[in-house]
Design a protein around this motif. Sequence first.
Motif, PDB file in Angstrom:
ATOM      1  N   ASP A   6       2.806  -2.580  -2.934  1.00 43.45           N
ATOM      2  CA  ASP A   6       1.565  -2.373  -2.196  1.00 43.45           C
ATOM      3  C   ASP A   6       1.180  -3.626  -1.420  1.00 43.45           C
ATOM      4  N   PHE A   7       1.197  -4.776  -2.129  1.00 46.12           N
ATOM      5  CA  PHE A   7       0.809  -6.024  -1.475  1.00 46.12           C
ATOM      6  C   PHE A   7       1.874  -6.489  -0.488  1.00 46.12           C
ATOM      7  N   SER A   8       3.140  -6.237  -0.827  1.00 47.35           N
ATOM      8  CA  SER A   8       4.219  -6.615   0.086  1.00 47.35           C
ATOM      9  C   SER A   8       4.118  -5.851   1.391  1.00 47.35           C
ATOM     10  N   ALA A   9       3.854  -4.549   1.295  1.00 45.65           N
ATOM     11  CA  ALA A   9       3.729  -3.738   2.507  1.00 45.65           C
ATOM     12  C   ALA A   9       2.557  -4.199   3.352  1.00 45.65           C
ATOM     13  N   LEU A  10       1.421  -4.484   2.712  1.00 45.26           N
ATOM     14  CA  LEU A  10       0.251  -4.959   3.449  1.00 45.26           C
ATOM     15  C   LEU A  10       0.554  -6.276   4.153  1.00 45.26           C
ATOM     16  N   ASP A  11       1.268  -7.171   3.455  1.00 47.17           N
ATOM     17  CA  ASP A  11       1.625  -8.458   4.065  1.00 47.17           C
ATOM     18  C   ASP A  11       2.583  -8.269   5.234  1.00 47.17           C
ATOM     19  N   LEU A  12       3.567  -7.377   5.069  1.00 47.33           N
ATOM     20  CA  LEU A  12       4.543  -7.147   6.135  1.00 47.33           C
ATOM     21  C   LEU A  12       3.889  -6.589   7.396  1.00 47.33           C
ATOM     22  N   ILE A  13       2.928  -5.691   7.208  1.00 46.57           N
ATOM     23  CA  ILE A  13       2.286  -5.069   8.374  1.00 46.57           C
ATOM     24  C   ILE A  13       1.241  -5.986   8.986  1.00 46.57           C
ATOM     25  N   LYS A  14       0.422  -6.615   8.141  1.00 46.54           N
ATOM     26  CA  LYS A  14      -0.700  -7.408   8.646  1.00 46.54           C
ATOM     27  C   LYS A  14      -0.257  -8.761   9.190  1.00 46.54           C
ATOM     28  N   GLN A  17       3.768  -8.217  11.003  1.00 38.72           N
ATOM     29  CA  GLN A  17       3.700  -7.216  12.074  1.00 38.72           C
ATOM     30  C   GLN A  17       5.047  -6.513  12.276  1.00 38.72           C
ATOM     31  N   VAL A  18       5.620  -6.049  11.160  1.00 34.40           N
ATOM     32  CA  VAL A  18       6.875  -5.305  11.243  1.00 34.40           C
ATOM     33  C   VAL A  18       6.627  -3.956  11.906  1.00 34.40           C
ATOM     34  N   GLN A  19       7.665  -3.386  12.511  1.00 30.77           N
ATOM     35  CA  GLN A  19       7.542  -2.116  13.214  1.00 30.77           C
ATOM     36  C   GLN A  19       8.036  -0.937  12.384  1.00 30.77           C
ATOM     37  N   ALA A  20       8.644  -1.192  11.226  1.00 32.85           N
ATOM     38  CA  ALA A  20       9.080  -0.132  10.316  1.00 32.85           C
ATOM     39  C   ALA A  20       9.333  -0.762   8.952  1.00 32.85           C
ATOM     40  N   ILE A  21       9.178   0.043   7.892  1.00 36.01           N
ATOM     41  CA  ILE A  21       9.404  -0.419   6.524  1.00 36.01           C
ATOM     42  C   ILE A  21      10.325   0.570   5.829  1.00 36.01           C
ATOM     43  N   PHE A 263       0.662  -5.634  18.042  1.00 38.15           N
ATOM     44  CA  PHE A 263      -0.325  -4.913  17.256  1.00 38.15           C
ATOM     45  C   PHE A 263      -1.701  -5.126  17.876  1.00 38.15           C
ATOM     46  N   GLU A 264      -2.515  -4.089  17.827  1.00 38.48           N
ATOM     47  CA  GLU A 264      -3.892  -4.198  18.304  1.00 38.48           C
ATOM     48  C   GLU A 264      -4.829  -4.201  17.103  1.00 38.48           C
ATOM     49  N   ILE A 265      -5.657  -5.246  17.000  1.00 34.51           N
ATOM     50  CA  ILE A 265      -6.621  -5.355  15.913  1.00 34.51           C
ATOM     51  C   ILE A 265      -7.881  -4.612  16.325  1.00 34.51           C
ATOM     52  N   LEU A 266      -8.233  -3.547  15.584  1.00 32.19           N
ATOM     53  CA  LEU A 266      -9.368  -2.708  15.955  1.00 32.19           C
ATOM     54  C   LEU A 266     -10.671  -3.166  15.320  1.00 32.19           C
ATOM     55  N   ASN A 267     -10.596  -3.889  14.193  1.00 32.69           N
ATOM     56  CA  ASN A 267     -11.808  -4.324  13.495  1.00 32.69           C
ATOM     57  C   ASN A 267     -11.751  -5.832  13.307  1.00 32.69           C
ATOM     58  N   THR A 268     -12.620  -6.568  13.979  1.00 30.54           N
ATOM     59  CA  THR A 268     -12.632  -8.033  13.908  1.00 30.54           C
ATOM     60  C   THR A 268     -13.856  -8.553  13.170  1.00 30.54           C
ATOM     61  N   SER A 269     -14.515  -7.689  12.410  1.00 29.38           N
ATOM     62  CA  SER A 269     -15.713  -8.098  11.680  1.00 29.38           C
ATOM     63  C   SER A 269     -15.369  -9.159  10.639  1.00 29.38           C
ATOM     64  N   ILE A 278      -6.414  -4.427   9.427  1.00 33.25           N
ATOM     65  CA  ILE A 278      -5.008  -4.161   9.702  1.00 33.25           C
ATOM     66  C   ILE A 278      -4.848  -3.673  11.139  1.00 33.25           C
ATOM     67  N   GLY A 279      -3.808  -4.138  11.804  1.00 35.93           N
ATOM     68  CA  GLY A 279      -3.603  -3.772  13.201  1.00 35.93           C
ATOM     69  C   GLY A 279      -2.911  -2.438  13.347  1.00 35.93           C
ATOM     70  N   VAL A 280      -2.875  -1.956  14.587  1.00 36.53           N
ATOM     71  CA  VAL A 280      -2.199  -0.700  14.924  1.00 36.53           C
ATOM     72  C   VAL A 280      -1.052  -1.013  15.860  1.00 36.53           C
ATOM     73  N   SER A 281       0.143  -0.570  15.494  1.00 34.20           N
ATOM     74  CA  SER A 281       1.328  -0.846  16.302  1.00 34.20           C
ATOM     75  C   SER A 281       1.209  -0.183  17.664  1.00 34.20           C
ATOM     76  N   GLN A 282       1.534  -0.957  18.703  1.00 29.54           N
ATOM     77  CA  GLN A 282       1.494  -0.433  20.075  1.00 29.54           C
ATOM     78  C   GLN A 282       2.861   0.029  20.544  1.00 29.54           C
ATOM     79  N   MET A 283       3.911   0.209  19.589  1.00 28.33           N
ATOM     80  CA  MET A 283       5.254   0.656  19.955  1.00 28.33           C
ATOM     81  C   MET A 283       5.224   2.164  20.202  1.00 28.33           C
TER      82      MET A 283
END
Length: 673
Positions: A6-14, A17-21, A263-269, A278-283
Amino acid sequence: MGSRSDFSALDLIKNKQVQAIIGPQSSVQADFVIDLGNKSHVPIISFSATSPSLSSLRSPYFIRAAQNDSSQVNAISAVVQAFGWREAVLIYVDNEFGEGIIPSLMGALEELSTRVPYRSLIPPSATDDQIGQELYKLMTMQTRVFIVHMLPPLGSRLLAKAKELGMMSKGYVWILTNGITDLLSSVDSSVVASSMQGVLGIKTYVPGTRNLDTFMIQWKKKFQQENPSVLSPPLNIFGYNAYDAARALAMAVEEMGMVNFSFEILNTSTDATDLDTIGVSQMFPMTGKSLKILVPVKMVSSFVTVTRDPTKNTSQVTGILYRRLRAVIENLPYALTYEFIPFALPNGSSAGSYNDMIDQVYYQNYDAVVGDTTILANRSLYVEFTLPYTESGVAMLVPYKDNKSKHAWVFLKPLTWDLWLATGCFFVFIALVVWILEHRINEDFRGPAMHQVGTSLWFSFSTMVFAQRERAFSNLTRFVVIVWVFVVLILTQSYTASLSSLLVLKNLQPTVTDVDQLLKSGENVGYQDETFLHEKLQQMTSDYKRLVPYKSAQECDTLLSKGSSEGGIAAAIDEVPYIKLVLSQYCHKYTMIPTLKNAGFGFVFPKGSPLVPDISRAILTVTEGPMTRIENAWFTSETNCLDSSSNSLGLDSFWGLFLIAGVVAVLALLIFM
């Protein structure tokens, strides 16, 4: 990915910024990771999460590169059926992996009339004493057939304890799912020899191929180079799945070429959590093979229009179906490239019927058909349809009745003859009552007999339209008149409302209301050319000569305007979307009568196409949004039709009233003269 997936996936994406897991390894770990992939638009490819509950229907970004556990239930039930066992106890680990197979396994056993009297749930962290207590409970039951679904670490301890308690002796049956058997190479051989003898198991079959042999040679060579101390490296089904998943992902990356990996960051609070930021991939633009989509060449241009440019040898497709497809594709979770190919001959005319067009998909000459293609049972035997994207059904288009000859006396229809008679009698009665109450004290009601009669009737009847000139002196008269005025008010208001309704609806009565009545009447019936309705109508009537084809809304209107007696048609039978198309142009002349049921229009794909569920989900998404706006833009609603039609009243509605007034005036002049 291990226990900290769970934490590894969050780290990889956040952070990475991997494009696939590729992962996670277990079904229990998959929940959180799949949600992460769905939130960030990052594909999650699992080669070992086998629980049926982890379906791609849950997230379009989850891809299972392994068989789910439900694929083995038929094999298990076949073993149970072969030995004729009537009862079986299910023993499974108490987590998502264990519970995922249970519904389908229970269903398979129920089909054999095999009862499941008890289900034993073993906690993942159960101690040997807890396992022993559960097995003691099972020993007290009459059932001796046990189906075990768990992973080897827990399963090997369960079977060892069962051996210790004497539950591996004659009369006991143990059946293992592939959760244990596919990973049996990871279990200590001494444990297998001591506690698993005589146990039945279901294992995933991997057919031998030349490619598999080549892969195994290369893999063993590389493995021994990196691990020289291991002489016989094992490789189970998940190793094969992992290789296939990694290879497929690598091929997909090569096909995509250079794309946007940001990646596009939608929440910068500042007070947002890691999940919130967490960002959203723009691929997901693809440069791979485009879908070759056939479109019909028709004259019903509002649905689909194919404009051919002979100089460039290209075709442009427009129309409502094209816009609907675009709306659906825009709601897919991935990019989809396609090209439209008209189903036409070199001269631009249609190359065949709808069935001919569908055959092209069946023979895999094209990838799909997009058009006004009706979903039919016989067609679904050869191709696969998406969910319908239009309103379903077949209807009749019929003209409104011509009621002009009856309009002159329409003002008499709001009241029945007995109400007209009662109203007239009461006018005379009220006139008599007023005369009795007033003529002794009121000079307006004195004089010659005819004058008194005229004044009394005048006083009574004038209450309908204006206040009387004559005054009422008697309080009793005033009381009677007040009550009578109230009655007249109710009558006039009701009469006005009823007359208004009749005048608005006078032209809205259809000439035909029943399809069987139409087909038996001997009238000509229209249908759209090159559709399945021709065959359908031939099944409903033997008089084929009365079936008249048309190719466009304009031609349909022309035939209906002529009528059956002049070589036209009395009604047209067509699918609801086509009827709506005609009504959008001629709504003041015709109305729609529901006739038959069908499934509507659907997009056509080959059998087993992975695009069908995704396209169907996208259709559901846009049905209440963009698709509704598109339909409203092309089709005139019934309300707009009534608003746009003329509500003006003509002389034909009231010449009867003018006739009565004229006759009364002329009689008055004749009497005067």
